[in-house]
Design a protein around this motif. Structure first.
Motif, PDB file in Angstrom:
ATOM      1  N   HIS A  19      -5.636   6.827  -4.858  1.00  6.52           N
ATOM      2  CA  HIS A  19      -4.520   5.922  -4.590  1.00  6.52           C
ATOM      3  C   HIS A  19      -3.176   6.529  -5.013  1.00  6.52           C
ATOM      4  O   HIS A  19      -2.176   6.377  -4.321  1.00  6.52           O
ATOM      5  CB  HIS A  19      -4.772   4.593  -5.310  1.00  6.52           C
ATOM      6  N   SER A  20      -3.133   7.233  -6.145  1.00  9.24           N
ATOM      7  CA  SER A  20      -1.876   7.806  -6.646  1.00  9.24           C
ATOM      8  C   SER A  20      -1.300   8.828  -5.668  1.00  9.24           C
ATOM      9  O   SER A  20      -0.082   8.923  -5.513  1.00  9.24           O
ATOM     10  CB  SER A  20      -2.081   8.432  -8.015  1.00  9.24           C
ATOM     11  N   SER A  21      -2.133   9.586  -4.965  1.00  8.56           N
ATOM     12  CA  SER A  21      -1.641  10.567  -3.985  1.00  8.56           C
ATOM     13  C   SER A  21      -1.000   9.873  -2.798  1.00  8.56           C
ATOM     14  O   SER A  21       0.024  10.317  -2.273  1.00  8.56           O
ATOM     15  CB  SER A  21      -2.782  11.455  -3.496  1.00  8.56           C
ATOM     16  N   ILE A  22      -1.597   8.774  -2.388  1.00 11.11           N
ATOM     17  CA  ILE A  22      -1.045   8.028  -1.256  1.00 11.11           C
ATOM     18  C   ILE A  22       0.289   7.405  -1.641  1.00 11.11           C
ATOM     19  O   ILE A  22       1.248   7.437  -0.866  1.00 11.11           O
ATOM     20  CB  ILE A  22      -2.052   6.959  -0.777  1.00 11.11           C
ATOM     21  N   VAL A  23       0.381   6.885  -2.845  1.00 12.38           N
ATOM     22  CA  VAL A  23       1.631   6.292  -3.326  1.00 12.38           C
ATOM     23  C   VAL A  23       2.714   7.368  -3.417  1.00 12.38           C
ATOM     24  O   VAL A  23       3.849   7.159  -2.988  1.00 12.38           O
ATOM     25  CB  VAL A  23       1.423   5.585  -4.690  1.00 12.38           C
ATOM     26  N   ALA A  24       2.377   8.541  -3.959  1.00 12.33           N
ATOM     27  CA  ALA A  24       3.344   9.629  -4.089  1.00 12.33           C
ATOM     28  C   ALA A  24       3.826  10.072  -2.709  1.00 12.33           C
ATOM     29  O   ALA A  24       5.023  10.306  -2.501  1.00 12.33           O
ATOM     30  CB  ALA A  24       2.727  10.798  -4.849  1.00 12.33           C
ATOM     31  N   GLU A  25       2.917  10.192  -1.762  1.00 18.79           N
ATOM     32  CA  GLU A  25       3.296  10.595  -0.398  1.00 18.79           C
ATOM     33  C   GLU A  25       4.185   9.542   0.254  1.00 18.79           C
ATOM     34  O   GLU A  25       5.164   9.859   0.930  1.00 18.79           O
ATOM     35  CB  GLU A  25       2.050  10.822   0.450  1.00 18.79           C
ATOM     36  N   SER A  26       3.868   8.281   0.023  1.00 20.29           N
ATOM     37  CA  SER A  26       4.669   7.192   0.571  1.00 20.29           C
ATOM     38  C   SER A  26       6.088   7.204  -0.014  1.00 20.29           C
ATOM     39  O   SER A  26       7.067   7.011   0.704  1.00 20.29           O
ATOM     40  CB  SER A  26       3.985   5.858   0.272  1.00 20.29           C
ATOM     41  N   ASP A  27       6.193   7.458  -1.323  1.00 25.30           N
ATOM     42  CA  ASP A  27       7.510   7.539  -1.966  1.00 25.30           C
ATOM     43  C   ASP A  27       8.324   8.705  -1.407  1.00 25.30           C
ATOM     44  O   ASP A  27       9.512   8.562  -1.129  1.00 25.30           O
ATOM     45  CB  ASP A  27       7.368   7.694  -3.485  1.00 25.30           C
ATOM     46  N   LEU A  28       7.684   9.841  -1.245  1.00 25.34           N
ATOM     47  CA  LEU A  28       8.358  11.018  -0.692  1.00 25.34           C
ATOM     48  C   LEU A  28       8.823  10.745   0.734  1.00 25.34           C
ATOM     49  O   LEU A  28       9.950  11.081   1.097  1.00 25.34           O
ATOM     50  CB  LEU A  28       7.424  12.233  -0.730  1.00 25.34           C
ATOM     51  N   ARG A  29       7.972  10.118   1.510  1.00 27.07           N
ATOM     52  CA  ARG A  29       8.333   9.810   2.896  1.00 27.07           C
ATOM     53  C   ARG A  29       9.541   8.871   2.926  1.00 27.07           C
ATOM     54  O   ARG A  29      10.447   9.046   3.744  1.00 27.07           O
ATOM     55  CB  ARG A  29       7.150   9.185   3.619  1.00 27.07           C
ATOM     56  N   SER A  30       9.575   7.887   2.044  1.00 26.70           N
ATOM     57  CA  SER A  30      10.706   6.954   1.984  1.00 26.70           C
ATOM     58  C   SER A  30      12.000   7.689   1.656  1.00 26.70           C
ATOM     59  O   SER A  30      13.046   7.418   2.247  1.00 26.70           O
ATOM     60  CB  SER A  30      10.444   5.869   0.937  1.00 26.70           C
ATOM     61  N   LYS A  31      11.933   8.633   0.720  1.00 27.98           N
ATOM     62  CA  LYS A  31      13.127   9.410   0.352  1.00 27.98           C
ATOM     63  C   LYS A  31      13.614  10.262   1.517  1.00 27.98           C
ATOM     64  O   LYS A  31      14.817  10.343   1.799  1.00 27.98           O
ATOM     65  CB  LYS A  31      12.823  10.297  -0.850  1.00 27.98           C
ATOM     66  N   VAL A  32      12.706  10.903   2.220  1.00 22.44           N
ATOM     67  CA  VAL A  32      13.079  11.749   3.360  1.00 22.44           C
ATOM     68  C   VAL A  32      13.674  10.897   4.475  1.00 22.44           C
ATOM     69  O   VAL A  32      14.691  11.259   5.076  1.00 22.44           O
ATOM     70  CB  VAL A  32      11.862  12.563   3.860  1.00 22.44           C
ATOM     71  N   GLU A  33      13.057   9.764   4.748  1.00 25.33           N
ATOM     72  CA  GLU A  33      13.585   8.873   5.787  1.00 25.33           C
ATOM     73  C   GLU A  33      14.972   8.359   5.422  1.00 25.33           C
ATOM     74  O   GLU A  33      15.855   8.265   6.272  1.00 25.33           O
ATOM     75  CB  GLU A  33      12.619   7.716   6.034  1.00 25.33           C
TER      76      GLU A  33
END
Length: 132
Positions: A18-32
């Motif tokens: 779950h932590s990897s998915i959350v980290a990827e989601s946070d990164l995606r939000s920052k890039v967007e």
């Protein structure tokens, strides 16, 4: 398998904690957010029209050794035709350099032609020698 990060079993391949998915989601939000800022600043038309220009099929590779000796030869017979300083050319003599100088000789002024002729004579004797 997203319920609890403690449930991660190292033996289960392809299972992402779950932590990897959350980290990827946070990164995606920052890039967007960064891209949205660029689009707001520069405009949609500009951002959509800017595309990469690199094409691997158009890459040129130069062998610096022969290329620089040709450049030095052009500088040598160009404005200064004194005949001094040709050791750095003879030490790097190549068949390509000789061919280039022959062409330059055919298009040179009379004074340059004499200098190139002397240099060609010297290069012919050096082309197969080990550089000093």
């Amino acid at each position: 398998y997203l319920e609890d990060e403690d449930m991660f079993d190292g033996g289960r391949e392809g299972v992402v904690p779950h932590s990897s998915i959350v980290a990827e989601s946070d990164l995606r939000s920052k890039v967007e957010a960064a891209l949205d800022g660029l689009h707001a600043e520069l405009g949609e038309d500009f951002c959509e029209s800017v595309q990469p220009q690199f094409d691997g099929k158009k890459v040129r590779t130069y062998d610096s050794y022969w290329n620089w000796v040709v450049q030095d030869a052009i500088a040598f017979v160009g404005p200064s035709t004194s005949g001094k300083g040709n050791k750095h050319l003879t030490n790097r003599a190549t068949p390509e350099l000789i061919e280039t100088l022959k062409y330059m000789q055919s298009t040179a002024t009379t004074e340059q032609e004499k200098t190139i002729s002397l240099l060609l004579d010297e290069l012919h004797s050096w082309v197969n020698k080990v550089p000093v």
